[in-house]
Design an enzyme around this catalytic site. Structure first.
Site, PDB file in Angstrom:
ATOM      1  N   ASP A   8     -75.771  57.902   9.572  1.00  0.00           N
ATOM      2  CA  ASP A   8     -76.351  57.751   8.243  1.00  0.00           C
ATOM      3  C   ASP A   8     -77.847  57.465   8.433  1.00  0.00           C
ATOM      4  OD1 ASP A   8     -76.460  55.091   9.015  1.00  0.00           O
ATOM      5  OD2 ASP A   8     -75.364  54.316   7.281  1.00  0.00           O
ATOM      6  N   HIS A 135     -52.115  54.896  31.475  1.00  0.00           N
ATOM      7  CA  HIS A 135     -52.959  54.881  30.273  1.00  0.00           C
ATOM      8  C   HIS A 135     -52.661  56.075  29.366  1.00  0.00           C
ATOM      9  CE1 HIS A 135     -54.930  51.461  31.900  1.00  0.00           C
ATOM     10  NE2 HIS A 135     -55.155  52.121  33.025  1.00  0.00           N
TER      11      HIS A 135
HETATM   12  C1  RB5 Z   1     -75.897  51.002   5.544  1.00  0.00           C
HETATM   13  O1  RB5 Z   1     -76.785  50.084   5.026  1.00  0.00           O
HETATM   14  C2  RB5 Z   1     -74.870  50.298   6.431  1.00  0.00           C
HETATM   15  O2  RB5 Z   1     -73.929  49.666   5.654  1.00  0.00           O
HETATM   16  C3  RB5 Z   1     -74.245  51.278   7.377  1.00  0.00           C
HETATM   17  O3  RB5 Z   1     -75.224  51.883   8.163  1.00  0.00           O
HETATM   18  C4  RB5 Z   1     -73.213  50.740   8.361  1.00  0.00           C
HETATM   19  O4  RB5 Z   1     -73.692  49.633   9.050  1.00  0.00           O
HETATM   20  C5  RB5 Z   1     -71.847  50.553   7.844  1.00  0.00           C
HETATM   21  O5  RB5 Z   1     -70.895  50.243   8.570  1.00  0.00           O
END
Ligand code: RB5
Length: 156
Positions: A8, A135
């Site tokens: 993200d 494993h």
């Molecule tokens: C975004 O702000 C944040 O929540 C995301 O990058 C992540 O850490 C979520 O698990």
């Protein structure tokens, strides 16, 4: 080897640097987004799902996921059948995630690890082979758990 990458906005800058690092080592990279660190309207599940699907379909062999913590994006990828995504903030766990768990995606947080530590994590993960043996039996049990609940959900 072809690696699928997803992040993200929190992970875009680190992802770019790590993709260049892995390219120098001879890996082929496919970036499934996000591509813009300033686009804070994005949601990490989109990229966890896309990379999970790409690995599960064999479009890429393994994946790297980065969000703020590595948690949300890996939780999403782990919902894709066939995915074993491991959040690792240091090299030992990255080594073991491959050696014992045969993880096919490594995840970490851009707000947790620095870039040099992230490179060490990648070196361990991609430089280690699954040990198999006892494993394999355990990994089979993980996948059997997934298959059991997928079947159950299909019947409902
Ligand atoms: C975004 O702000 C944040 O929540 C995301 O990058 C992540 O850490 C979520 O698990």
């Amino acid at each position: 080897m072809k690696i699928g990458w997803g992040s993200d906005h929190a992970g875009v800058v680190l992802k770019r640097e790590l993709m260049a690092y892995m390219e120098e080592k001879g890996y082929e990279n496919v970036d499934y987004g996000n591509y813009d660190e300033n686009d804070r309207t994005d949601d990490y599940p989109e990229f966890g799902r896309k990379v999970g699907e790409a690995v599960a379909a064999g479009e890429v062999e393994q994946g790297v996921l980065i969000c703020g913590t590595g948690i949300g994006i890996s939780l999403t990828a782990n919902k894709v059948p066939g995915i074993r995504a491991a959040v690792c903030s240091e090299p030992y766990s990255a080594h073991m995630a491959k050696l014992h768990n045969n993880a096919n995606i490594i995840a970490f947080g851009a707000r947790v690890v620095g870039r040099d530590l992230a490179k060490m994590i990648l070196d361990e993960f991609f430089g280690t082979e699954f040990e198999g043996g006892r494993h394999q039996r355990r990994v089979d049990q993980i996948m059997a758990t997934e298959a059991f609940y997928s079947k159950k959900a299909g019947e409902e």
